[in-house]
Design an enzyme around this catalytic site. Structure first.
Site, short mmCIF file in Angstrom:
data_model
loop_
_atom_site.label_atom_id
_atom_site.label_comp_id
_atom_site.label_asym_id
_atom_site.label_seq_id
_atom_site.Cartn_x
_atom_site.Cartn_y
_atom_site.Cartn_z
N ARG A 3 -18.38 5.06 6.60
CA ARG A 3 -18.55 5.67 5.28
C ARG A 3 -20.04 5.67 4.90
NH1 ARG A 3 -14.59 2.19 1.74
NH2 ARG A 3 -15.25 0.66 3.28
N LYS B 34 -20.76 -8.32 -10.42
CA LYS B 34 -20.55 -7.58 -9.17
C LYS B 34 -21.45 -6.34 -9.10
CE LYS B 34 -19.18 -6.18 -5.37
NZ LYS B 34 -18.03 -6.04 -4.57
N CYS C 101 -19.77 0.59 -0.16
CA CYS C 101 -20.04 -0.10 -1.43
C CYS C 101 -21.40 0.23 -2.06
CB CYS C 101 -19.92 -1.60 -1.24
SG CYS C 101 -18.24 -2.10 -0.88
N ASP D 229 0.86 -1.19 0.00
CA ASP D 229 0.00 0.00 0.00
C ASP D 229 0.89 1.24 0.00
OD1 ASP D 229 -3.27 0.18 0.89
OD2 ASP D 229 -2.11 2.04 0.83
N GLU E 37 -18.70 -6.71 4.99
CA GLU E 37 -18.03 -6.33 6.22
C GLU E 37 -18.73 -7.07 7.36
OE1 GLU E 37 -17.29 -2.18 6.69
OE2 GLU E 37 -16.65 -1.97 4.60
N THR F 91 -12.36 1.89 -5.55
CA THR F 91 -12.86 2.64 -6.71
C THR F 91 -13.96 3.57 -6.20
OG1 THR F 91 -14.33 0.77 -7.15
CG2 THR F 91 -12.31 0.89 -8.45
N PHE G 148 -17.00 -10.43 -3.32
CA PHE G 148 -18.36 -10.17 -2.83
C PHE G 148 -18.42 -10.08 -1.31
CE2 PHE G 148 -18.60 -12.48 -6.83
CZ PHE G 148 -19.44 -11.68 -7.58
N PHE H 255 -32.17 -9.31 3.24
CA PHE H 255 -32.14 -7.95 2.67
C PHE H 255 -33.53 -7.38 2.49
CE2 PHE H 255 -27.93 -6.28 1.80
CZ PHE H 255 -27.21 -7.31 2.41
N LEU H 256 -34.42 -7.79 3.36
CA LEU H 256 -35.79 -7.27 3.34
C LEU H 256 -36.09 -6.62 4.68
CD1 LEU H 256 -37.66 -7.44 0.94
CD2 LEU H 256 -38.72 -9.46 1.93
C1 UDX Z 1 -22.05 -5.07 0.44
C2 UDX Z 1 -22.41 -6.37 -0.28
O1 UDX Z 1 -23.32 -7.12 0.54
C3 UDX Z 1 -21.17 -7.18 -0.55
O2 UDX Z 1 -21.48 -8.35 -1.26
C4 UDX Z 1 -20.21 -6.32 -1.35
O3 UDX Z 1 -19.02 -7.03 -1.60
C5 UDX Z 1 -19.92 -5.02 -0.64
O4 UDX Z 1 -21.13 -4.34 -0.34
P1 UDX Z 1 -21.43 -4.41 2.94
O5 UDX Z 1 -21.20 -3.02 2.45
O6 UDX Z 1 -20.45 -5.02 3.88
O7 UDX Z 1 -21.51 -5.42 1.70
O8 UDX Z 1 -22.83 -4.38 3.67
P2 UDX Z 1 -24.21 -5.19 3.60
O9 UDX Z 1 -24.22 -6.26 4.61
O10 UDX Z 1 -24.52 -5.55 2.21
O11 UDX Z 1 -25.20 -4.05 4.11
C6 UDX Z 1 -25.27 -2.82 3.39
C7 UDX Z 1 -26.20 -1.86 4.07
O12 UDX Z 1 -27.55 -2.27 3.91
C8 UDX Z 1 -26.00 -1.66 5.56
O13 UDX Z 1 -26.07 -0.27 5.83
C9 UDX Z 1 -27.16 -2.40 6.20
O14 UDX Z 1 -27.54 -1.85 7.43
C10 UDX Z 1 -28.24 -2.21 5.14
N1 UDX Z 1 -29.28 -3.25 5.13
C11 UDX Z 1 -28.96 -4.55 4.85
C12 UDX Z 1 -30.60 -2.91 5.35
O15 UDX Z 1 -30.91 -1.73 5.59
N2 UDX Z 1 -31.56 -3.87 5.29
C13 UDX Z 1 -31.27 -5.17 5.01
O16 UDX Z 1 -32.19 -5.98 4.97
C14 UDX Z 1 -29.93 -5.51 4.79
#
Ligand code: UDX
EC number: 1.1.1.22
Length: 480
Positions: free
Chosen positions: A338, A213, A269, A32, A157, A87, A154, A258-259
């Site tokens: 972020r 992606k 991301c 880095d 965090e 990115t 994919f 994710f609902l």
């Molecule tokens: C995401 C993608 O899931 C991952 O595959 C990709 O590589 C990077 O971006 P991440 O940013 O770690 O991962 O978070 P994620 O678990 O996807 O949650 C994203 C956001 O959505 C969070 O702020 C979370 O609180 C919110 N969320 C998630 C909701 O509000 N409702 C849900 O049902 C699920």
């Protein structure tokens, strides 16, 4: 087979990838340009909070198979180079900034000729617009023996180690999508222990790999905004979005993940990736096809506005009022702030004159770096003391498990707004709290005013009052 591997860019993705590759038995060097980050990792200090990462890092360092550097010359003898660079969103637009990626390729191209034409694989892991790999390959592959493939990451965090070592699938992007491409066997050798666990690997063209992606993140963001749009309907009609979401999720075709309705998505991301996807579609002349992502973004933004409005409505004004915000991270089990919905709400409340105290189990250091002067209190009980309003904005387990009776004794006035729809409304109300939540009805069904036409109430700037609907005195919309 032990390979010599480099990982260029050791942020979240790269650091976890580097330590994971050492765990698989390879000799790994992480690079880095940020010397502080290199020094911290070399000393065994994780620069971010990620369950399981500290142990993985330490194991790699102890084994002697993992080290870090800022000097590209030290990468010269690696067989495989992974690109884990960020990115971010362009400062002056919606597209992705490929600057870090391009400069890494330029630096790498200078050291690759030292291999004397020996096969060298460069593997892109960053999220990039379709067409990027083909363009980068044109430069990189001018070096004798160098080959580029795209292998999007994919990882989530909070689950980064598990997602890297046991991914749902591995996507390999090669120029023509040909399974016999020499690059495929080279990357198979790197991932052999993962493939032996039965993980599926899919070989496809460069652009398809890039689009997998971008579409995965766009789909997840859309799913969240979908349920949050439904939550707006619930607020307007008196329904409970958790009832709707639970029933919807039981349909196998829809699925429950994710609902979860609430304050919406943030992080490094999803927000920037949907914008970059849309910008890329526009560049390719098909902006209309992904135009709905603008709405996905807008729904997401409206949840934050709605939370600020609800707080104001609940307190009857914000100036000088003491508000405790539970959560600063963009999601639990992370110290990443972020584009954190929680932090944005806290910051807007402060700007409106409220006296905001923020607490979070892990993210107070990062939060303060982002908002200097933010009042942060590490201990939850201390943070809650004397609050006139509590907002639950990031659903850490500790906050979900709060005891409403004990918590009522700490605060000045028992008022709470659940921004993640995770608390039991009945338990909190029974403990004497004024309990409100995004997408869920208020306790008392609001009375329809005598003269609906003249009714007015607090409403946020982006909420139009639709004909046929009125505002109750508490600002909750009810059917006219
Ligand atoms: C995401 C993608 O899931 C991952 O595959 C990709 O590589 C990077 O971006 P991440 O940013 O770690 O991962 O978070 P994620 O678990 O996807 O949650 C994203 C956001 O959505 C969070 O702020 C979370 O609180 C919110 N969320 C998630 C909701 O509000 N409702 C849900 O049902 C699920």
């Amino acid at each position: 087979m032990t390979l010599r591997i480099s990982v260029i860019g050791i942020g979240y993705l790269g650091a976890v990838h580097a330590a994971s590759m050492a765990e698989l038995g390879h000799e790994v060097i992480g690079l880095d340009v940020d010397r502080d980050r290199v020094a911290a990792l070399q000393a065994g200090h994780a620069p971010f909070h990620e369950p399981g990462f500290d142990e993985l890092l330490q194991r790699g360092l102890d084994s002697g198979r993992l080290r870090f550097t800022s000097d590209y010359a030290e990468l010269a003898d690696a067989d495989v180079h992974f690109l884990g660079l960020g990115t971010p969103q362009l400062a002056d637009g919606m597209g992705a900034d490929l600057g870090h990626l391009r400069s890494a390729i330029a630096s790498l191209t200078e050291v690759l000729p030292a291999r004397g034409g020996a096969p060298t694989l460069v593997v892109g892991k960053s999220t990039v617009p379709a067409g990027t790999s083909r363009e980068l390959a044109a430069t990189l592959e001018q070096v004798d023996g160098a080959r580029l493939m795209w292998n999007p990451e994919f990882l989530r965090e909070g689950f980064a180690v598990q997602d890297t070592l046991v991914p749902d699938r591995l996507v390999y992007g090669v120029p023509s999508g040909d399974e016999q491409d020499e690059r495929v066997a080279m990357l198979d050798a790197v991932y052999a222990p993962i493939l032996e666990r039965g993980v599926t690997r899919l070989v496809m063209g460069y652009e398809a790999a890039e689009l997998v992606k971008a579409s995965a993140n766009a789909f997840l963001a859309t799913k969240i905004s979908f349920i949050n749009a439904v939550a707006e309907m619930c607020e307007a009609t008196g329904a409970d979005v958790t009832d709707v979401s639970r029933a919807l999720g039981m349909d196998d075709r829809i699925g429950a993940k994710f609902l979860r309705a609430g304050l919406g998505f943030g992080g490094g991301c999803l927000p920037k990736d949907i914008r970059a996807f849309l910008a890329s579609a526009e560049d390719h002349g098909v902006g209309d096809a992904l135009g709905f992502l603008r709405e996905v973004d807008a729904v997401n933004g409206r949840r934050r506005t709605r939370m600020v409005a609800l707080a104001e409505e609940t307190l009857g004004g914000l100036e000088g009022r003491r508000i405790t915000v539970l959560g600063a991270a963009f999601k639990p089990d992370s110290d990443d702030v972020r584009d954190s919905p929680a932090l944005e709400v806290a910051s807007r409340l402060r700007a409106a004159g409220a006296r905001v105290t923020v607490t979070d189990p892990e993210a107070l250091r990062t939060a303060q770096r982002r908002i200097p002067g933010l009042c942060t209190v590490p201990d939850t009980q201390d943070a809650l003391r004397d609050a006139e309003l509590v907002l639950l904005l990031t659903e850490w387990r500790e906050y979900r498990d709060l005891d409403p009776v004990a918590t009522a004794d700490l605060v000045a006035s028992p008022r709470i707004i659940d921004g993640r729809a995770v608390l039991d409304p009945q338990a909190w109300r029974e403990a004497g709290w004024e309990f409100r939540a995004l997408g869920r009805p208020d306790s008392e069904a609001p009375e329809a005013p005598q003269n609906p036409g003249s009714s007015e109430g607090p409403v946020s700037s982006d909420e139009a009052i639709t004909p046929g609907r009125v505002l109750s005195p508490s600002g909750v919309r009810v059917p006219a």
